[in-house]
Design an enzyme around this catalytic site. Structure first.
Site, PDB file in Angstrom:
ATOM      1  N   ASP A   1       0.866  -1.186   0.000  1.00  0.00           N
ATOM      2  CA  ASP A   1       0.000   0.000   0.000  1.00  0.00           C
ATOM      3  C   ASP A   1       0.900   1.232   0.000  1.00  0.00           C
ATOM      4  O   ASP A   1       1.857   1.326   0.763  1.00  0.00           O
ATOM      5  CB  ASP A   1      -0.908  -0.010   1.232  1.00  0.00           C
ATOM      6  CG  ASP A   1      -2.040   1.002   1.118  1.00  0.00           C
ATOM      7  OD1 ASP A   1      -3.202   0.579   1.135  1.00  0.00           O
ATOM      8  OD2 ASP A   1      -1.753   2.223   1.019  1.00  0.00           O
ATOM      9  N   ILE A   2       0.592   2.176  -0.874  1.00  0.00           N
ATOM     10  CA  ILE A   2       1.429   3.357  -1.064  1.00  0.00           C
ATOM     11  C   ILE A   2       1.315   4.331   0.113  1.00  0.00           C
ATOM     12  O   ILE A   2       2.171   5.202   0.300  1.00  0.00           O
ATOM     13  CB  ILE A   2       1.057   4.056  -2.408  1.00  0.00           C
ATOM     14  CG1 ILE A   2       2.209   4.884  -2.938  1.00  0.00           C
ATOM     15  CG2 ILE A   2      -0.204   4.865  -2.298  1.00  0.00           C
ATOM     16  CD1 ILE A   2       3.402   4.078  -3.364  1.00  0.00           C
TER      17      ILE A   2
ATOM     18  N   HIS B   1     -10.114  -5.689  -2.823  1.00  0.00           N
ATOM     19  CA  HIS B   1      -8.776  -5.861  -2.249  1.00  0.00           C
ATOM     20  C   HIS B   1      -8.859  -6.152  -0.767  1.00  0.00           C
ATOM     21  O   HIS B   1      -9.746  -5.667  -0.077  1.00  0.00           O
ATOM     22  CB  HIS B   1      -7.882  -4.648  -2.519  1.00  0.00           C
ATOM     23  CG  HIS B   1      -8.481  -3.333  -2.130  1.00  0.00           C
ATOM     24  ND1 HIS B   1      -9.414  -2.700  -2.911  1.00  0.00           N
ATOM     25  CD2 HIS B   1      -8.282  -2.539  -1.056  1.00  0.00           C
ATOM     26  CE1 HIS B   1      -9.762  -1.550  -2.341  1.00  0.00           C
ATOM     27  NE2 HIS B   1      -9.102  -1.435  -1.198  1.00  0.00           N
TER      28      HIS B   1
ATOM     29  N   HIS C   1      -6.694  -5.773   2.709  1.00  0.00           N
ATOM     30  CA  HIS C   1      -5.548  -5.130   3.356  1.00  0.00           C
ATOM     31  C   HIS C   1      -4.933  -6.122   4.343  1.00  0.00           C
ATOM     32  O   HIS C   1      -5.652  -6.659   5.202  1.00  0.00           O
ATOM     33  CB  HIS C   1      -5.985  -3.915   4.183  1.00  0.00           C
ATOM     34  CG  HIS C   1      -6.545  -2.774   3.403  1.00  0.00           C
ATOM     35  ND1 HIS C   1      -5.813  -1.644   3.131  1.00  0.00           N
ATOM     36  CD2 HIS C   1      -7.777  -2.558   2.858  1.00  0.00           C
ATOM     37  CE1 HIS C   1      -6.569  -0.777   2.453  1.00  0.00           C
ATOM     38  NE2 HIS C   1      -7.768  -1.311   2.285  1.00  0.00           N
TER      39      HIS C   1
HETATM   40  P1  AMP Z   1      -9.982   1.289   0.263  1.00  0.00           P
HETATM   41  O1  AMP Z   1     -10.525   1.214  -1.149  1.00  0.00           O
HETATM   42  O2  AMP Z   1     -10.831   2.163   1.149  1.00  0.00           O
HETATM   43  O3  AMP Z   1      -9.753  -0.067   0.857  1.00  0.00           O
HETATM   44  O4  AMP Z   1      -8.550   2.002   0.189  1.00  0.00           O
HETATM   45  C1  AMP Z   1      -7.706   1.866  -0.922  1.00  0.00           C
HETATM   46  C2  AMP Z   1      -6.260   1.664  -0.486  1.00  0.00           C
HETATM   47  O5  AMP Z   1      -5.479   1.607  -1.655  1.00  0.00           O
HETATM   48  C3  AMP Z   1      -5.688   2.795   0.402  1.00  0.00           C
HETATM   49  O6  AMP Z   1      -5.098   2.225   1.562  1.00  0.00           O
HETATM   50  C4  AMP Z   1      -4.632   3.464  -0.503  1.00  0.00           C
HETATM   51  O7  AMP Z   1      -3.513   3.933   0.207  1.00  0.00           O
HETATM   52  C5  AMP Z   1      -4.277   2.328  -1.456  1.00  0.00           C
HETATM   53  N1  AMP Z   1      -3.822   2.788  -2.770  1.00  0.00           N
HETATM   54  C6  AMP Z   1      -4.464   3.639  -3.600  1.00  0.00           C
HETATM   55  N2  AMP Z   1      -3.763   3.814  -4.744  1.00  0.00           N
HETATM   56  C7  AMP Z   1      -2.648   3.042  -4.615  1.00  0.00           C
HETATM   57  C8  AMP Z   1      -1.524   2.793  -5.457  1.00  0.00           C
HETATM   58  N3  AMP Z   1      -1.384   3.371  -6.658  1.00  0.00           N
HETATM   59  N4  AMP Z   1      -0.550   1.955  -5.011  1.00  0.00           N
HETATM   60  C9  AMP Z   1      -0.672   1.362  -3.806  1.00  0.00           C
HETATM   61  N5  AMP Z   1      -1.716   1.555  -2.967  1.00  0.00           N
HETATM   62  C10 AMP Z   1      -2.693   2.392  -3.363  1.00  0.00           C
END
Ligand code: AMP
Length: 131
Positions: A29-30, A93, A95
Site C-alpha cells: 500500500d502506497i 482488495h 488489506h
Molecule cells: P480502500 O478502497 O478504502 O480499501 O482504500 C484503498 C487503499 O489503496 C488505500 O489504503 C490506498 O492507500 C491504497 N492505494 C491507492 N492507490 C494506490 C496505489 N497506486 N498503489 C498502492 N496503494 C494504493
C-alpha cells in the site's frame, strides 16, 4: 475504464510488487498504516469483494495467507490484521496490516512515511520469505 489496480497489474502504473500468481497480485500500500501494509487483489476486476465467484474468494484468502506468513517473518508484529473496506478503489482488495493492537488498524491514523528505497527493499524482503 480500467481501475487503478488493473493498471498496476498490467504494469501501466508502478507499484512495489510483493508477489503474483495467475489469479492474484500483492503489492505494498502506497500510504501504509504500518510498514508492510500490503494489498491483495484478484486479477479479475470486480469492485465488491463479495461479488467475486465463491471459489475465487476462497483462493484469494489462501493466497493472502501465504503473503501474511511472509510479512510476519519480515515485520515484527503481534499478528497480521485483515481488513476489507473498498471505499476508495473500486477493485476488490484485502488489506494485510502488521499490527500490535486494535489502534493500528484505524484508517484515520497518520501514515508511515517511507521513501522509494525502503518500499523497494521491504517488498523484496517479503517476497523472499514466501514459501
Ligand atoms: P480502500 O478502497 O478504502 O480499501 O482504500 C484503498 C487503499 O489503496 C488505500 O489504503 C490506498 O492507500 C491504497 N492505494 C491507492 N492507490 C494506490 C496505489 N497506486 N498503489 C498502492 N496503494 C494504493
Amino acid at each position: 475504464m480500467s481501475s487503478i489496480f488493473t493498471k498496476i497489474i498490467r504494469g501501466e502504473i508502478p507499484c512495489y510488487k510483493v508477489a503474483e500468481d495467475e489469479k492474484f497480485f500483492a503489492f505494498l500500500d502506497i500510504n501504509p498504516l504500518k510498514k508492510g501494509h500490503t494489498l491483495i487483489i484478484p486479477k479479475e476486476e470486480v469492485d465488491y469483494i463479495f461479488d467475486l465467484d465463491e471459489d475465487l474468494l476462497a483462493e484469494m484468502m489462501v493466497f493472502s495467507r501465504k503473503i501474511a506468513l511472509a510479512i510476519e517473518k519480515v515485520v515484527p508484529c503481534n499478528r497480521i490484521g485483515v481488513v476489507v473496506l473498498g471505499l476508495e478503489v473500486p477493485h476488490a482488495h484485502i488489506h494485510l496490516i502488521p499490527i500490535d493492537s486494535e489502534a493500528d488498524v484505524r484508517f484515520s491514523n497518520p501514515r508511515e512515511q517511507m521513501n522509494e528505497e525502503e518500499f523497494k527493499d521491504l517488498a523484496e524482503r517479503i517476497n523472499k520469505q514466501i514459501i
